[in-house]
Design an enzyme around this catalytic site. Structure first.
Site, PDB file in Angstrom:
ATOM      1  N   GLU A 130       9.140   2.040  -6.241  1.00 27.52           N
ATOM      2  CA  GLU A 130       8.720   0.686  -6.564  1.00 27.52           C
ATOM      3  C   GLU A 130       7.217   0.510  -6.457  1.00 27.52           C
ATOM      4  O   GLU A 130       6.538   1.262  -5.761  1.00 27.52           O
ATOM      5  CB  GLU A 130       9.424  -0.293  -5.639  1.00 27.52           C
ATOM      6  CG  GLU A 130       9.108   0.007  -4.207  1.00 27.52           C
ATOM      7  CD  GLU A 130      10.005  -0.748  -3.251  1.00 27.52           C
ATOM      8  OE1 GLU A 130      11.190  -0.907  -3.533  1.00 27.52           O
ATOM      9  OE2 GLU A 130       9.476  -1.183  -2.230  1.00 27.52           O
ATOM     10  N   CYS A 147       0.092  -2.146  -5.691  1.00 28.95           N
ATOM     11  CA  CYS A 147       0.471  -1.318  -4.546  1.00 28.95           C
ATOM     12  C   CYS A 147       1.424  -0.246  -5.074  1.00 28.95           C
ATOM     13  O   CYS A 147       2.484  -0.573  -5.614  1.00 28.95           O
ATOM     14  CB  CYS A 147       1.140  -2.254  -3.538  1.00 28.95           C
ATOM     15  SG  CYS A 147       1.790  -1.428  -2.109  1.00 28.95           S
ATOM     16  N   CYS A 184      10.557   8.678   2.515  1.00 29.94           N
ATOM     17  CA  CYS A 184       9.451   9.033   3.416  1.00 29.94           C
ATOM     18  C   CYS A 184      10.027   9.757   4.617  1.00 29.94           C
ATOM     19  O   CYS A 184      11.149   9.489   5.037  1.00 29.94           O
ATOM     20  CB  CYS A 184       8.719   7.770   3.872  1.00 29.94           C
ATOM     21  SG  CYS A 184       7.230   8.084   4.839  1.00 29.94           S
ATOM     22  N   CYS A 232       8.713   5.559  10.627  1.00 28.24           N
ATOM     23  CA  CYS A 232       8.195   4.375  11.335  1.00 28.24           C
ATOM     24  C   CYS A 232       9.334   3.344  11.457  1.00 28.24           C
ATOM     25  O   CYS A 232      10.000   3.040  10.473  1.00 28.24           O
ATOM     26  CB  CYS A 232       7.012   3.772  10.603  1.00 28.24           C
ATOM     27  SG  CYS A 232       5.644   4.927  10.392  1.00 28.24           S
ATOM     28  N   CYS A 291       9.499   0.067   9.162  1.00 26.11           N
ATOM     29  CA  CYS A 291       9.286   0.225   7.718  1.00 26.11           C
ATOM     30  C   CYS A 291      10.597   0.478   6.978  1.00 26.11           C
ATOM     31  O   CYS A 291      11.399   1.315   7.394  1.00 26.11           O
ATOM     32  CB  CYS A 291       8.320   1.377   7.474  1.00 26.11           C
ATOM     33  SG  CYS A 291       7.985   1.644   5.731  1.00 26.11           S
ATOM     34  N   CYS A 299       7.151  -2.660   1.676  1.00 26.02           N
ATOM     35  CA  CYS A 299       7.383  -1.404   0.979  1.00 26.02           C
ATOM     36  C   CYS A 299       8.780  -0.860   1.274  1.00 26.02           C
ATOM     37  O   CYS A 299       9.252  -0.879   2.389  1.00 26.02           O
ATOM     38  CB  CYS A 299       6.307  -0.382   1.307  1.00 26.02           C
ATOM     39  SG  CYS A 299       6.323   0.251   2.962  1.00 26.02           S
TER      40      CYS A 299
END
Ligand code: SAH
Length: 344
Positions: free
Chosen positions: A96, A113, A120, A124, A127, A335
């Site tokens: 995205e 962005c 990922c 974290c 997130c 995100c």
């Protein structure tokens, strides 16, 4: 991963494109013509490249993919006009990009962005991308095409670019730097280095490499906690590369470099105490720094009052502080939130 990268025409640098045309017995200046179509005119079909012969257009059509992404969904926030784009890759995964319109910083320009990875690995805790399985790095073409497609669909062209979408850019260093160079390149998207920001959670060896190689793109580090033990809990990368080592590297090397450094700080209820402000003041000693405070998008956002007291504590720092509004809440603006829904 299938090797489809070699068929993405937007993976080519100008010299690689010159070689391609030479190998086809075409003049090397075809490369600049190609770049003018791809990036200057944001053309989405080889058939429209009218100064290329029919044979050449056919060849390109048969051997290359021009658009590595397909836009599957576009959501517009009714609250603030933020636009979120969901793109599908050729191997059927989702990434995205977000178009932010009313960013207060940088004189009200538009910001895109963009994502650098599918999923990922950094884990974290706050997130959304961390909850999506990690699939692979994005090719340079897939990074650049997010900008081409958002520009084409929105009709808006004058953008800042931030690598703050899905993924950790410095875990995909080579493709990210290649993409950023094509963005900056005058035959490419011709976006100034000052308008391109690469944001990292703190991959120390790559930050070191980035500074040593002398890239002029802006750098952002997601600080998010000042107490190193707490940071190791919320950002596991801190166990491998503690924030104090990252800060020491900046304090030593950045004064000789020319980059601006932004510290990103996602404010939660439990990381905006007086002690946090004191530690933050001690940590970075570099003049071209600014602090970007972002209220957590999701459970655990602090109150306006607590945020104001934290900002008061930080004012002694004498560096520019911006407080970002949490934009696009109604369209899952943070995100990983949109493609996360695809995976869940
Ligand atoms: N991996 C890179 C870039 C992607 S995250 C990095 O860590 O910098 C981009 C920014 O979004 C980071 O500053 C991150 O801390 C922030 N962020 C992540 N989740 C968020 C959330 N739920 N609310 C607000 N900001 C968030």
């Amino acid at each position: 991963m299938k090797n489809f990268g070699s068929s993405f025409i937007k993976n080519f640098t100008i010299s690689e494109a010159e070689k391609l045309f030479r190998d086809l017995d075409e003049k090397p200046y075809r490369a600049t013509q190609l770049f003018a179509w791809l990036y200057g005119k944001n053309c989405d079909s080889f058939d429209d490249m009218s100064n290329f012969s029919k044979d050449l257009r056919n060849y390109l059509n048969q051997n290359f993919i021009l658009n590595p992404l397909v836009c599957e969904q576009k959501l517009v926030s009714e609250m603030d006009g933020t636009e979120k784009y969901l793109f599908k890759t050729v191997d059927d995964h989702y990434i995205e990009s977000v178009l932010i319109k009313n960013e207060e910083s940088d004189s009200g320009r538009l910001t895109i962005c963009i994502s650098s990875q599918i999923g990922c690995q950094m884990g974290c805790t706050f997130c959304s991308t961390a909850k999506i399985p990690f699939i692979r790095n994005l090719e340079a073409a897939e990074i650049i095409d997010q900008i081409c497609q958002v520009r084409r669909i929105s009709g808006l062209n004058n953008n800042n670019i931030v690598f703050m979408g899905m993924g950790e850019p410095f875990m995909n260093y080579d493709n990210v730097i290649k993409a950023a160079n094509i963005m900056n390149y005058s035959f490419g998207l011709h976006i100034s280095v000052r308008k391109i920001t690469i944001s990292t959670c703190g991959i120390l060896p790559r930050i070191n490499q980035f500074i040593d190689e002398g890239h002029l793109f802006n750098l952002a580090v997601s600080l998010n906690d000042t107490d190193t033990n707490k940071r190791s809990e919320t950002m596991p990368v801190n166990k491998k590369w503690p924030i104090e080592d990252v800060a020491a590297l900046f304090n030593k090397k950045m004064p000789k470099a020319h980059n601006r450094l932004t510290l990103e700080y996602v404010m939660r209820k439990d990381n905006i105490s007086r002690d946090d402000a004191v530690r933050l003041k001690k940590m970075f000693k570099y003049s071209r720094i600014k602090l970007n405070l972002i209220p957590l998008n999701g459970e655990g956002t602090p109150s306006e009052n607590d945020i104001s007291s934290f900002i008061k504590e930080l004012e002694i720092l004498n560096i520019p502080i911006t407080v970002r509004k949490s934009l696009g809440r109604d369209i899952n603006g943070a995100c990983g939130q949109l493609s996360g829904q695809k995976y869940r």
